[in-house]
Design a protein around this motif. Sequence first.
Motif, PDB file in Angstrom:
ATOM      1  N   LEU A  35     -40.450 -10.670  23.867  1.00  0.00           N
ATOM      2  CA  LEU A  35     -41.862 -10.445  23.568  1.00  0.00           C
ATOM      3  C   LEU A  35     -42.417  -9.314  24.419  1.00  0.00           C
ATOM      4  O   LEU A  35     -42.023  -9.145  25.580  1.00  0.00           O
ATOM      5  CB  LEU A  35     -42.660 -11.719  23.839  1.00  0.00           C
ATOM      6  N   PRO A  36     -43.362  -8.553  23.888  1.00  0.00           N
ATOM      7  CA  PRO A  36     -43.896  -7.408  24.629  1.00  0.00           C
ATOM      8  C   PRO A  36     -44.778  -7.781  25.812  1.00  0.00           C
ATOM      9  O   PRO A  36     -45.127  -6.909  26.602  1.00  0.00           O
ATOM     10  CB  PRO A  36     -44.706  -6.654  23.570  1.00  0.00           C
ATOM     11  N   ASN A  37     -45.122  -9.056  25.939  1.00  0.00           N
ATOM     12  CA  ASN A  37     -46.062  -9.445  27.001  1.00  0.00           C
ATOM     13  C   ASN A  37     -45.440 -10.258  28.116  1.00  0.00           C
ATOM     14  O   ASN A  37     -46.126 -10.631  29.064  1.00  0.00           O
ATOM     15  CB  ASN A  37     -47.202 -10.272  26.399  1.00  0.00           C
ATOM     16  N   THR A  38     -44.147 -10.552  28.038  1.00  0.00           N
ATOM     17  CA  THR A  38     -43.548 -11.562  28.906  1.00  0.00           C
ATOM     18  C   THR A  38     -42.589 -10.965  29.915  1.00  0.00           C
ATOM     19  O   THR A  38     -41.680 -10.205  29.548  1.00  0.00           O
ATOM     20  CB  THR A  38     -42.817 -12.622  28.062  1.00  0.00           C
ATOM     21  N   LEU A  39     -42.784 -11.338  31.178  1.00  0.00           N
ATOM     22  CA  LEU A  39     -41.912 -10.915  32.276  1.00  0.00           C
ATOM     23  C   LEU A  39     -41.536 -12.151  33.075  1.00  0.00           C
ATOM     24  O   LEU A  39     -42.363 -12.739  33.771  1.00  0.00           O
ATOM     25  CB  LEU A  39     -42.625  -9.896  33.165  1.00  0.00           C
ATOM     26  N   ASN A  40     -40.279 -12.554  32.967  1.00  0.00           N
ATOM     27  CA  ASN A  40     -39.763 -13.702  33.697  1.00  0.00           C
ATOM     28  C   ASN A  40     -38.807 -13.177  34.763  1.00  0.00           C
ATOM     29  O   ASN A  40     -37.773 -12.595  34.441  1.00  0.00           O
ATOM     30  CB  ASN A  40     -39.051 -14.669  32.742  1.00  0.00           C
ATOM     31  N   ILE A  41     -39.166 -13.387  36.022  1.00  0.00           N
ATOM     32  CA  ILE A  41     -38.390 -12.806  37.118  1.00  0.00           C
ATOM     33  C   ILE A  41     -38.092 -13.848  38.186  1.00  0.00           C
ATOM     34  O   ILE A  41     -38.818 -14.836  38.336  1.00  0.00           O
ATOM     35  CB  ILE A  41     -39.140 -11.624  37.781  1.00  0.00           C
ATOM     36  N   SER A  42     -37.022 -13.598  38.927  1.00  0.00           N
ATOM     37  CA  SER A  42     -36.704 -14.371  40.123  1.00  0.00           C
ATOM     38  C   SER A  42     -36.686 -13.420  41.312  1.00  0.00           C
ATOM     39  O   SER A  42     -36.241 -12.274  41.191  1.00  0.00           O
ATOM     40  CB  SER A  42     -35.344 -15.062  39.990  1.00  0.00           C
ATOM     41  N   ILE A  43     -37.160 -13.896  42.443  1.00  0.00           N
ATOM     42  CA  ILE A  43     -37.186 -13.097  43.670  1.00  0.00           C
ATOM     43  C   ILE A  43     -36.372 -13.821  44.725  1.00  0.00           C
ATOM     44  O   ILE A  43     -36.697 -14.955  45.104  1.00  0.00           O
ATOM     45  CB  ILE A  43     -38.632 -12.864  44.155  1.00  0.00           C
ATOM     46  N   ASP A  44     -35.307 -13.190  45.176  1.00  0.00           N
ATOM     47  CA  ASP A  44     -34.402 -13.805  46.145  1.00  0.00           C
ATOM     48  C   ASP A  44     -35.150 -14.247  47.396  1.00  0.00           C
ATOM     49  O   ASP A  44     -36.032 -13.552  47.903  1.00  0.00           O
ATOM     50  CB  ASP A  44     -33.301 -12.818  46.554  1.00  0.00           C
ATOM     51  N   GLY A  45     -34.764 -15.427  47.889  1.00  0.00           N
ATOM     52  CA  GLY A  45     -35.316 -15.907  49.141  1.00  0.00           C
ATOM     53  C   GLY A  45     -36.660 -16.587  49.022  1.00  0.00           C
ATOM     54  O   GLY A  45     -37.284 -16.885  50.049  1.00  0.00           O
TER      55      GLY A  45
END
Length: 385
Positions: A303-313
Amino acid sequence: MSDPAPPGLADGPVYLDYNATTPIDPRVLDALLPYLRTDFGNPSSSHAYGGAPHAALDTARTRVADLLGARPGEIVFTGSGSESNLLALQGVMVRGQRAHLIAQVTEHPSVLQTCRALERLHGVRVTLLPVSSDGHVDPDALAAAIGDDTALVSIMVANNETGVLQPIQELAAIAHRHGALFHCDAAQAAGKIALDVDTLGVDLLTVVGHKIYAPKGIAALYVRTGVELEPVVHGGGQEHGLRAGTENVAFAVALGAAAELAAADLTDGTVHRIARLRDELHRKLTEALPCRLHLNGAAEARLPNTLNISIDGCLGHEMLAAASEIAASTGSACHSGTHTPSPVLTAMGIPEQRAMATVRLSLGRWTTLRDIETATAALTKVVAT
């Protein structure tokens, strides 16, 4: 971008949880209010008070149909996306002679729990297809699982957590080659990408009001002409006999108005503007957190609106609790104070530590570049402390 923004967005944190729910567009609110104030009549009444509500209901049905490339008579109004999914799945499975239902492991709980209920109550055999590391269903997996006893395949258009888009046309074609119907939960996709039921080749499709700037408590199910369903609400024959109960005209009008605005978003550059902001947010966070940020799900087919991210630590829920300048969500679930990884990310094979470090940032109609800058600064500050 529409103007003005809803009052609920004023003076609060930056809202980046549009996939959870959207604020009601002021234009949608303006459209529905007359049917709470003055045009209150029952649309089934033959006297003067029923005329305006009846006409408004017809117009709303046409507007929803237009968003999907459907015909007005193929739209059934319901009370929620969960109800639409129930009507689609149960409506097919308890009526037909075939007893096999196929879905995928990362479907919305309203689909997965309906599958389990159909297993328990009606002896339906359920197959849940796996997904790849980027969240896609392999058409070959469907081809291997489907058989002559398969009545229905239900695969969502877009995942609510990752935004990953499924190859619906190819999957629907496989289902039809085996005489099975195909249902899509398009709650997250409607209004964000173009949807045409004939192009997709689907027989049933769910649209949800509060995902496209209409109120909660209204949704619709597209039912292709000729598809027969068993009703889940019996009574007076409203909604083509599939969903009894006096129609919620005001909210149906709201869904119709929202559908018309969503169709405009797809052609006036709004969707492209949101995609650029999403990519700018991703770029800024990647630069601020080099080698620590991971994208979950497909980079392109989403989808053009979705950002699913993980950040280490980090832990996602702790990040968002500390970043009070923004309102977003994690993929984890909290049970009695204990957080567990998202079942969606787990099904994609993402390790628990990374899954617990996840935040979902979903943008919408009123997201601005300043919001992106605020979110970047807030998350970066929290991670650095």
